[in-house]
Write a protein that holds these residues in place. Structure first.
Motif, PDB file in Angstrom:
ATOM      1  N   GLY A 109      49.316   0.630  18.831  1.00  0.00           N
ATOM      2  CA  GLY A 109      50.435   1.235  18.141  1.00  0.00           C
ATOM      3  C   GLY A 109      51.745   0.528  18.437  1.00  0.00           C
ATOM      4  O   GLY A 109      51.950  -0.004  19.540  1.00  0.00           O
ATOM      5  N   SER A 110      52.653   0.530  17.453  1.00  0.00           N
ATOM      6  CA  SER A 110      53.919  -0.211  17.605  1.00  0.00           C
ATOM      7  C   SER A 110      55.134   0.601  17.188  1.00  0.00           C
ATOM      8  O   SER A 110      56.208   0.038  16.985  1.00  0.00           O
ATOM      9  CB  SER A 110      53.875  -1.482  16.747  1.00  0.00           C
ATOM     10  N   ASN A 111      54.986   1.907  17.099  1.00  0.00           N
ATOM     11  CA  ASN A 111      56.104   2.723  16.600  1.00  0.00           C
ATOM     12  C   ASN A 111      57.092   3.063  17.722  1.00  0.00           C
ATOM     13  O   ASN A 111      57.090   4.171  18.265  1.00  0.00           O
ATOM     14  CB  ASN A 111      55.565   3.984  15.936  1.00  0.00           C
ATOM     15  N   THR A 112      57.913   2.084  18.043  1.00  0.00           N
ATOM     16  CA  THR A 112      58.944   2.259  19.046  1.00  0.00           C
ATOM     17  C   THR A 112      60.082   1.300  18.755  1.00  0.00           C
ATOM     18  O   THR A 112      59.950   0.378  17.947  1.00  0.00           O
ATOM     19  CB  THR A 112      58.388   2.011  20.467  1.00  0.00           C
ATOM     20  N   ASN A 113      61.184   1.506  19.433  1.00  0.00           N
ATOM     21  CA  ASN A 113      62.317   0.591  19.364  1.00  0.00           C
ATOM     22  C   ASN A 113      62.269  -0.324  20.581  1.00  0.00           C
ATOM     23  O   ASN A 113      62.269   0.169  21.717  1.00  0.00           O
ATOM     24  CB  ASN A 113      63.611   1.401  19.366  1.00  0.00           C
ATOM     25  N   PRO A 114      62.205  -1.642  20.404  1.00  0.00           N
ATOM     26  CA  PRO A 114      62.113  -2.541  21.564  1.00  0.00           C
ATOM     27  C   PRO A 114      63.259  -2.356  22.552  1.00  0.00           C
ATOM     28  O   PRO A 114      63.104  -2.657  23.739  1.00  0.00           O
ATOM     29  CB  PRO A 114      62.144  -3.938  20.958  1.00  0.00           C
ATOM     30  N   ALA A 115      64.386  -1.846  22.095  1.00  0.00           N
ATOM     31  CA  ALA A 115      65.510  -1.614  23.006  1.00  0.00           C
ATOM     32  C   ALA A 115      65.153  -0.614  24.098  1.00  0.00           C
ATOM     33  O   ALA A 115      65.770  -0.596  25.167  1.00  0.00           O
ATOM     34  CB  ALA A 115      66.719  -1.118  22.221  1.00  0.00           C
ATOM     35  N   ASN A 116      64.112   0.208  23.847  1.00  0.00           N
ATOM     36  CA  ASN A 116      63.716   1.208  24.824  1.00  0.00           C
ATOM     37  C   ASN A 116      63.102   0.593  26.072  1.00  0.00           C
ATOM     38  O   ASN A 116      63.041   1.244  27.118  1.00  0.00           O
ATOM     39  CB  ASN A 116      62.709   2.187  24.213  1.00  0.00           C
ATOM     40  N   PHE A 117      62.606  -0.641  25.943  1.00  0.00           N
ATOM     41  CA  PHE A 117      61.983  -1.272  27.124  1.00  0.00           C
ATOM     42  C   PHE A 117      62.559  -2.642  27.410  1.00  0.00           C
ATOM     43  O   PHE A 117      62.052  -3.362  28.248  1.00  0.00           O
ATOM     44  CB  PHE A 117      60.449  -1.346  26.978  1.00  0.00           C
TER      45      PHE A 117
END
Length: 313
Positions: free
Chosen positions: A305-313
């Motif tokens: 799954g890829s439903n995230t904002n990369p800024a979160n990590f």
């Protein structure tokens, strides 16, 4: 009848052509763990994070909508986010109304996807179990077709098509690492392989649903906490998947939230793959050393799954 007899290779093979026009055949990437600061050995990443709607869930969603009659009231689903996005996407593509219930823990990236596919979105309750109860009430009141995220025969069959695809892509693998929440993904995949390769479950320490179930010999309530709580933290695994897991899943390994974040960062830094916490959990087991392959063992990891904002990590 046991799900080991109803979720079969033959039925998965029959479903796959039905959904093939609507899902992507996702790519495989081979990486060397030496590039990630680990001892050198190859790992094949199956990049289901590149699937429509951002996760493997599209397979089960389309299987439900293409093999079950959909009433005028449309479909309803409860979800931490990914299943809801997949059902909303499938409903949009097939011309059905969709209503999606999600808990307050669902991240903005997943809510945006659901809204973007035109579904009616209802946010409420602290965890998935509360969203599920609300969706069941909605289905009873309206007659909408309920599509369960993991404890549904059609959902398991649809997720099983990913096992079929992995075998076609990687016929020589010995071991496949798969993240577990409610267990629909690993249940479908394990039913496809039926013991012909080693299937290892990976779960967050804060949501050990299958780990606890295997210890108890049946699905039992487990904690529903941690960084991957939106996708890997139902109260318990599904009744349908559990006999399959008992028969064909070798064991469950737990990873920490820190392991998962490190895996997210490493996948982005080294190979520019965006993975949400649940999507990176299986790779976290290899990166952290919690899963150590034997000499010559051919290992594949599902990035789901890829439903995230990369800024979160």
């Amino acid at each position: 009848m046991s799900s080991t007899r109803t979720i079969t290779r033959e039925r998965i093979s029959a479903v796959e052509p039905r959904i093939r026009p609507y899902v992507r055949h996702t790519p495989v990437m081979r990486v060397d763990m030496a590039d990630f600061g680990r001892p050198a050995f190859p790992v094949d990443l199956k990049l289901e994070c590149l699937q429509h709607s951002g996760s493997f869930k599209a397979r089960g969603a389309f299987t439900n909508l293409l093999t079950r009659p959909v009433p005028k009231a449309g479909v309803v689903a409860a979800s931490g986010g990914n299943h809801g996005a997949a059902v909303a996407y499938a409903a949009m593509k097939l011309g059905h109304k969709a209503t999606i219930f999600v808990p307050e823990v669902s991240p903005p990236a997943k809510l945006a996807r659901i809204r973007g596919y035109g579904a009616d979105l209802v946010v409420g309750g602290a965890r998935y179990a509360e969203a599920l109860a609300a969706s069941e009430d909605f289905a009873a009141r309206t007659g909408a077709l309920q599509i369960h995220a993991f404890n549904q025969e059609e959902t398991l069959l649809g997720q099983g098509t990913l096992g079929l695809e992995i075998e076609a892509d990687l016929p020589e693998i010995d071991t496949l690492l798969v993240a577990v929440g409610g267990g629909g993904l690993i249940g479908g995949i394990a039913a496809w392989f039926a013991g012909r390769i080693r299937i290892v479950a990976i779960e967050p320490e804060g949501a050990p649903t299958l780990y606890r179930a295997l210890e108890a010999g049946e699905p039992v309530d487990a904690p529903a906490e941690g960084i991957a709580a939106d996708s890997l933290a139902p109260k318990r695994v599904g009744e349908m998947m559990f006999p399959i897991a008992e028969a064909f899943v070798e064991r469950s390994i737990l990873v920490s939230d820190d392991d998962i974040v490190a895996a997210q960062k490493a996948l982005w830094d080294r190979v520019r793959i965006i993975a949400e916490p649940g999507g990176a959990a299986a790779f976290a087991a290899v990166l952290s050393g919690r899963y150590e392959p034997a000499e010559g063992e051919r290992v594949a990891v599902l990035v789901c799954g890829s439903n995230t904002n990369p800024a979160n990590f």
